[in-house]
Write an enzyme that holds these catalytic residues in place. Sequence first.
Site, PDB file in Angstrom:
ATOM      1  N   GLN A  47     -17.667   8.281  -8.610  1.00 46.59           N
ATOM      2  CA  GLN A  47     -18.438   9.293  -9.351  1.00 46.59           C
ATOM      3  C   GLN A  47     -19.909   8.937  -9.472  1.00 46.59           C
ATOM      4  OE1 GLN A  47     -15.317   9.464 -12.682  1.00 46.59           O
ATOM      5  NE2 GLN A  47     -16.147  11.533 -12.681  1.00 46.59           N
ATOM      6  N   HIS A  51      -9.133   9.749  -8.729  1.00 42.67           N
ATOM      7  CA  HIS A  51     -10.494   9.751  -8.162  1.00 42.67           C
ATOM      8  C   HIS A  51     -10.619   8.784  -6.978  1.00 42.67           C
ATOM      9  CE1 HIS A  51     -13.084  12.355 -10.497  1.00 42.67           C
ATOM     10  NE2 HIS A  51     -12.687  11.852 -11.652  1.00 42.67           N
ATOM     11  N   GLY A  95     -13.744   7.816 -19.324  1.00 40.92           N
ATOM     12  CA  GLY A  95     -13.361   7.109 -18.111  1.00 40.92           C
ATOM     13  C   GLY A  95     -14.303   7.483 -16.977  1.00 40.92           C
ATOM     14  N   HIS A 151      -5.827  10.026 -14.126  1.00 43.16           N
ATOM     15  CA  HIS A 151      -6.978  10.838 -13.695  1.00 43.16           C
ATOM     16  C   HIS A 151      -7.970   9.987 -12.887  1.00 43.16           C
ATOM     17  CE1 HIS A 151     -10.263  13.934 -14.659  1.00 43.16           C
ATOM     18  NE2 HIS A 151     -10.962  12.898 -14.224  1.00 43.16           N
ATOM     19  N   GLU A 152      -8.271   8.789 -13.422  1.00 44.91           N
ATOM     20  CA  GLU A 152      -9.262   7.943 -12.745  1.00 44.91           C
ATOM     21  C   GLU A 152      -8.714   7.370 -11.435  1.00 44.91           C
ATOM     22  OE1 GLU A 152     -12.192   8.251 -13.760  1.00 44.91           O
ATOM     23  OE2 GLU A 152     -11.721   9.086 -15.725  1.00 44.91           O
ATOM     24  N   CYS A 158     -13.488  16.409 -16.737  1.00 45.13           N
ATOM     25  CA  CYS A 158     -13.997  15.380 -15.830  1.00 45.13           C
ATOM     26  C   CYS A 158     -15.517  15.434 -15.845  1.00 45.13           C
ATOM     27  CB  CYS A 158     -13.474  15.661 -14.419  1.00 45.13           C
ATOM     28  SG  CYS A 158     -14.061  14.503 -13.181  1.00 45.13           S
ATOM     29  N   LEU A 159     -16.150  14.266 -15.890  1.00 42.92           N
ATOM     30  CA  LEU A 159     -17.611  14.237 -15.901  1.00 42.92           C
ATOM     31  C   LEU A 159     -18.209  14.826 -14.626  1.00 42.92           C
ATOM     32  CD1 LEU A 159     -18.323  10.722 -17.497  1.00 42.92           C
ATOM     33  CD2 LEU A 159     -18.469  12.971 -18.600  1.00 42.92           C
TER      34      LEU A 159
HETATM   35 NI    NI Z   1     -12.875  12.626 -13.563  1.00 49.79          NI
END
Ligand code: NI
Length: 155
Positions: free
Chosen positions: A51, A136, A46, A132-133, A90-91
């Site tokens: 991001q 963000h 995701g 989670h997304e 998380c990326l």
């Molecule tokens: Ni994330």
Amino acid sequence: MALRSIRVDGDEILRKESKPVDKFDRRLEMLIEDMWDTMYDANGIGLAAVQVGVLKQVIVIDTGEEDEQLVLINPEIIAMEGNICEAEGCLSIPGKSGYVNRPETVTVRALDENGKPYTRTGTGLLARCMCHEIDHLHGILYTDKTVDAPEGEKD
Ligand code: NI
């Protein structure tokens, strides 16, 4: 294919509120294409636009399950049920993970890449990923919500 660089924790943009999308134009289409490329390149499931440094309410998700490749624009959680505590990463916080309580089932209302509204109910990993997304988009990182590992899952 165009990769965009992924912002990492400490970059203040990750703490900002993303704005709703109101124009479904070529620019948005390119953003979404680049987000898919960037997410797959980083082996993520995701990615939120913030991001890659764009404060728009755009999310791409592919949990690897069939029929779970989703574009969520201006998403809103309209229902949730249950609770599961599991590890997530998380990326934007490379190499780390932490336990977070998330609903077991989540229903989200969003627009697709053409601006068409839809609702989608996800359970398990998809529910976790959607929460989670969406966090963000509101400047929230999972590390704001981590808890101790549940009993029996401690290292
Ligand atoms: Ni994330």
